[in-house]
Motif scaffolding. Structure first.
Motif, short mmCIF file in Angstrom:
data_model
loop_
_atom_site.label_atom_id
_atom_site.label_comp_id
_atom_site.label_asym_id
_atom_site.label_seq_id
_atom_site.Cartn_x
_atom_site.Cartn_y
_atom_site.Cartn_z
N ALA A 1 1.54 10.70 -23.38
CA ALA A 1 2.74 9.74 -23.83
C ALA A 1 2.48 8.29 -23.29
O ALA A 1 2.01 8.26 -22.30
N PRO A 2 2.93 7.47 -24.20
CA PRO A 2 2.96 6.03 -23.75
C PRO A 2 3.86 5.84 -22.29
O PRO A 2 4.87 6.54 -22.43
N VAL A 3 3.40 4.71 -22.00
CA VAL A 3 4.61 4.42 -20.80
C VAL A 3 5.99 3.93 -21.07
O VAL A 3 6.73 4.09 -20.11
N ASN A 4 6.26 4.10 -22.05
CA ASN A 4 7.81 3.84 -22.47
C ASN A 4 8.55 5.44 -22.92
O ASN A 4 9.43 5.11 -23.45
N ALA A 5 7.89 6.20 -22.63
CA ALA A 5 8.23 7.71 -23.38
C ALA A 5 9.42 7.99 -22.12
O ALA A 5 9.25 7.56 -20.85
N LEU A 6 10.30 8.78 -22.59
CA LEU A 6 11.42 9.22 -21.69
C LEU A 6 10.70 10.31 -20.82
O LEU A 6 9.83 10.90 -21.17
N GLY A 7 11.42 10.14 -19.48
CA GLY A 7 11.05 11.37 -18.58
C GLY A 7 10.22 10.84 -17.36
O GLY A 7 10.17 9.49 -17.24
N TYR A 8 9.72 11.52 -16.56
CA TYR A 8 8.82 10.76 -15.46
C TYR A 8 7.64 10.09 -15.93
O TYR A 8 7.00 10.48 -16.72
N LEU A 9 7.43 8.89 -15.54
CA LEU A 9 6.32 8.25 -15.97
C LEU A 9 5.28 7.91 -15.10
O LEU A 9 4.01 8.43 -15.77
N ARG A 10 5.23 7.82 -13.75
CA ARG A 10 3.99 7.75 -13.15
C ARG A 10 4.19 7.65 -11.88
O ARG A 10 5.41 7.80 -11.24
N VAL A 11 3.24 8.04 -10.75
CA VAL A 11 3.05 7.71 -9.35
C VAL A 11 2.45 6.65 -8.90
O VAL A 11 1.55 6.20 -9.73
N MET A 12 3.16 5.68 -8.21
CA MET A 12 2.53 4.10 -7.73
C MET A 12 2.02 4.54 -6.25
O MET A 12 2.94 5.03 -5.32
N PHE A 13 0.84 4.14 -5.94
CA PHE A 13 0.23 4.06 -4.82
C PHE A 13 -0.01 2.57 -4.11
O PHE A 13 -0.53 1.82 -4.84
N ALA A 14 0.15 2.44 -3.09
CA ALA A 14 -0.07 1.00 -2.37
C ALA A 14 -1.46 1.27 -1.89
O ALA A 14 -1.76 2.22 -1.20
N VAL A 15 -2.29 0.28 -1.94
CA VAL A 15 -3.78 0.21 -1.70
C VAL A 15 -3.99 -0.95 -0.88
O VAL A 15 -3.60 -1.85 -1.19
N ASP A 16 -5.37 -0.91 -0.07
CA ASP A 16 -5.72 -2.40 0.66
C ASP A 16 -6.24 -3.09 -0.20
O ASP A 16 -6.21 -4.37 -0.34
N ASP A 17 -7.32 -2.60 -1.01
CA ASP A 17 -8.22 -3.26 -2.08
C ASP A 17 -8.36 -2.69 -3.35
O ASP A 17 -8.86 -1.82 -3.62
#
Length: 145
Positions: A83-99
């Motif tokens: 599904a594209p990023v503008n699909a309804l529902g849960y989108l993604r998981v975001m992680f903070a990284v050093d580099d």
């Protein structure tokens, strides 16, 4: 009654081993694996008699978890991975990284593909989205100092 915390985010996958390896490469730690089955588990999910293999992954700070699940019974009935990023529902998981560049280099060896490009948001972050194992959408954020 106050909310205590968010315990985990669940992701259903087809290849549990390679998905665990991918998230390990990202920096999550495998907390444990288990088979969950039986009528009691189906009462929680509403699926009836089920058999699921799970792997619990923990972020290095110990505050966040991913529960990766592979359903053996009942079979998976829908696939939202493309599904594209503008699909309804849960989108993604975001992680903070050093580099972000190093992280992308390591994850590309495990099949990750950059979606769009790495962008700079003001003087605060470098951000990007990748497609990980099985097309899972994952965000990466590098805080700029």
């Amino acid at each position: 009654m106050a909310l205590k915390r968010m315990d985990n985010v669940g992701i259903v996958v087809d290849d549990l081993d390679s998905t665990v390896d991918f998230f390990r490469e990202l920096g999550l730690e495998l907390e444990g694996r288990a088979a969950i089955e039986g009528e009691w588990a189906g009462r929680v999910t509403g699926l009836g008699d089920q058999h699921v293999e799970i792997a619990m992954m923990r972020t290095p700070d110990g505050h966040s978890r991913l529960e990766l699940s592979r359903f053996l019974r009942p079979p998976v009935i829908a696939d939202h991975r493309n599904a594209p990023v503008n699909a309804l529902g849960y989108l993604r998981v975001m992680f903070a990284v050093d580099d972000i560049d190093d992280t992308l280099e390591r994850l590309r060896k495990r099949g990750a593909e950059l979606v769009g490009e790495v962008v700079r948001y003001k003087d605060a972050y470098r951000l990007c989205c990748i497609r990980g194992p099985e097309g899972l959408l994952i965000g990466l954020a590098q805080e700029l100092s």
